[in-house]
Scaffold this active site. Structure first.
Site, PDB file in Angstrom:
ATOM      1  N   GLY A 260       0.767  -1.235   0.000  1.00 27.06           N
ATOM      2  CA  GLY A 260       0.000   0.000   0.000  1.00 27.06           C
ATOM      3  C   GLY A 260       0.797   1.283   0.000  1.00 27.06           C
ATOM      4  O   GLY A 260       0.375   2.275  -0.578  1.00 27.06           O
TER       5      GLY A 260
ATOM      6  N   ASP B 229      -4.921   2.507  10.989  1.00 22.93           N
ATOM      7  CA  ASP B 229      -6.242   2.462  11.629  1.00 22.93           C
ATOM      8  C   ASP B 229      -6.080   1.919  13.039  1.00 22.93           C
ATOM      9  O   ASP B 229      -5.802   2.681  13.945  1.00 22.93           O
ATOM     10  CB  ASP B 229      -7.287   1.725  10.771  1.00 22.93           C
ATOM     11  CG  ASP B 229      -6.816   0.404  10.194  1.00 22.93           C
ATOM     12  OD1 ASP B 229      -6.014  -0.299  10.828  1.00 22.93           O
ATOM     13  OD2 ASP B 229      -7.273   0.066   9.099  1.00 22.93           O
TER      14      ASP B 229
ATOM     15  N   LYS C 138      -6.820   7.009  10.914  1.00 19.45           N
ATOM     16  CA  LYS C 138      -8.192   6.914  11.412  1.00 19.45           C
ATOM     17  C   LYS C 138      -8.123   7.053  12.933  1.00 19.45           C
ATOM     18  O   LYS C 138      -8.026   6.059  13.649  1.00 19.45           O
ATOM     19  CB  LYS C 138      -8.820   5.576  11.022  1.00 19.45           C
ATOM     20  CG  LYS C 138      -9.000   5.394   9.523  1.00 19.45           C
ATOM     21  CD  LYS C 138      -9.615   4.038   9.230  1.00 19.45           C
ATOM     22  CE  LYS C 138      -9.807   3.823   7.749  1.00 19.45           C
ATOM     23  NZ  LYS C 138     -10.371   2.479   7.467  1.00 19.45           N
TER      24      LYS C 138
ATOM     25  N   PHE D 162     -13.882   2.513   4.779  1.00 24.11           N
ATOM     26  CA  PHE D 162     -13.020   1.728   3.897  1.00 24.11           C
ATOM     27  C   PHE D 162     -12.758   2.523   2.626  1.00 24.11           C
ATOM     28  O   PHE D 162     -13.684   2.980   1.955  1.00 24.11           O
ATOM     29  CB  PHE D 162     -13.660   0.379   3.552  1.00 24.11           C
ATOM     30  CG  PHE D 162     -12.709  -0.523   2.838  1.00 24.11           C
ATOM     31  CD1 PHE D 162     -11.734  -1.217   3.542  1.00 24.11           C
ATOM     32  CD2 PHE D 162     -12.750  -0.647   1.466  1.00 24.11           C
ATOM     33  CE1 PHE D 162     -10.827  -2.034   2.882  1.00 24.11           C
ATOM     34  CE2 PHE D 162     -11.849  -1.462   0.789  1.00 24.11           C
ATOM     35  CZ  PHE D 162     -10.885  -2.157   1.502  1.00 24.11           C
TER      36      PHE D 162
ATOM     37  N   ARG E 230      -5.292   0.179  -6.380  1.00 22.74           N
ATOM     38  CA  ARG E 230      -4.041   0.818  -5.945  1.00 22.74           C
ATOM     39  C   ARG E 230      -3.566   1.886  -6.923  1.00 22.74           C
ATOM     40  O   ARG E 230      -2.937   2.860  -6.531  1.00 22.74           O
ATOM     41  CB  ARG E 230      -2.921  -0.213  -5.788  1.00 22.74           C
ATOM     42  CG  ARG E 230      -3.112  -1.180  -4.656  1.00 22.74           C
ATOM     43  CD  ARG E 230      -1.847  -2.040  -4.482  1.00 22.74           C
ATOM     44  NE  ARG E 230      -2.062  -3.206  -3.669  1.00 22.74           N
ATOM     45  CZ  ARG E 230      -2.107  -3.221  -2.343  1.00 22.74           C
ATOM     46  NH1 ARG E 230      -1.966  -2.097  -1.674  1.00 22.74           N
ATOM     47  NH2 ARG E 230      -2.290  -4.344  -1.689  1.00 22.74           N
TER      48      ARG E 230
END
Length: 181
Positions: free
Chosen positions: A51, A109, A137, A158, A171
């Site tokens: 990511g 998160d 988050k 999400f 991505r």
């Protein structure tokens, strides 16, 4: 920015434009450049795969101090939900003993991944580590570790795009989209 996108069986709608992302990266790089200006020891940028690839690349282009790049891959998501268990898919790609490491994450998160990476770095003998994340988050982050550089705080939703995926799709999107209601 497209009005909506469909990945697998889910529809996503616009959330954060590429312009906002680029601005956040500019601000993060400026803070890091000020902090690391004239540093004697070359820090390691640790890209958390997959990511953080886009974020790490964009951040590196803006840094004006020397850095080395390493990566590792961890996994905790299946579909749109976290399993709560962080698995090491690929370990560190270099030696961090006695080194300052800047962990580069796309999103934080729960923080479980950060805890796991900090443990791995400690066991590998890293001198110190800092955390740089594009997105946070805050309503679900309950860990003790300080996040040193945060690009943008977002609600617990999400998202996909700019490195973030839904079962490996999305991505490559330059903007970030949120799961539609």
């Amino acid at each position: 920015m497209k009005e909506k996108i469909v990945l697998h069986d889910k529809t996503f709608v616009p959330f954060i434009s590429n312009e906002e992302i680029e601005k956040a990266i500019d601000e993060l790089a400026a803070r890091m450049n000020a902090e690391f200006k004239g540093c004697e020891d070359v820090p390691v940028l640790l890209c958390v795969l997959n990511g953080a690839i886009l974020f790490t690349a964009e951040l590196m282009k803006r840094l004006d101090f020397p850095v080395e790049l390493m990566s590792m891959k961890l996994s905790s998501y299946t579909g749109t939900h976290t399993s709560g268990e962080v698995k090491t898919v690929m370990g560190l790609t270099g030696n961090v003993k006695d080194r300052m490491v800047i962990i580069v994450e796309d999103i934080v998160d729960t923080g479980n991944t950060i805890v796991k990476i900090k443990e791995i770095l400690k066991d590998a003998g890293a001198k110190d580590s800092k955390v740089c994340t594009l997105l946070l988050k805050p309503e679900v982050y309950k860990q003790e570790y300080r996040l040193d550089y945060v690009g943008k705080s977002i609600p617990n939703a999400f998202i996909v795009g700019f490195g973030l995926d839904y079962d490996e799709l999305g991505r490559n999107l330059p903007d970030i989209y949120v799961l539609g209601q």
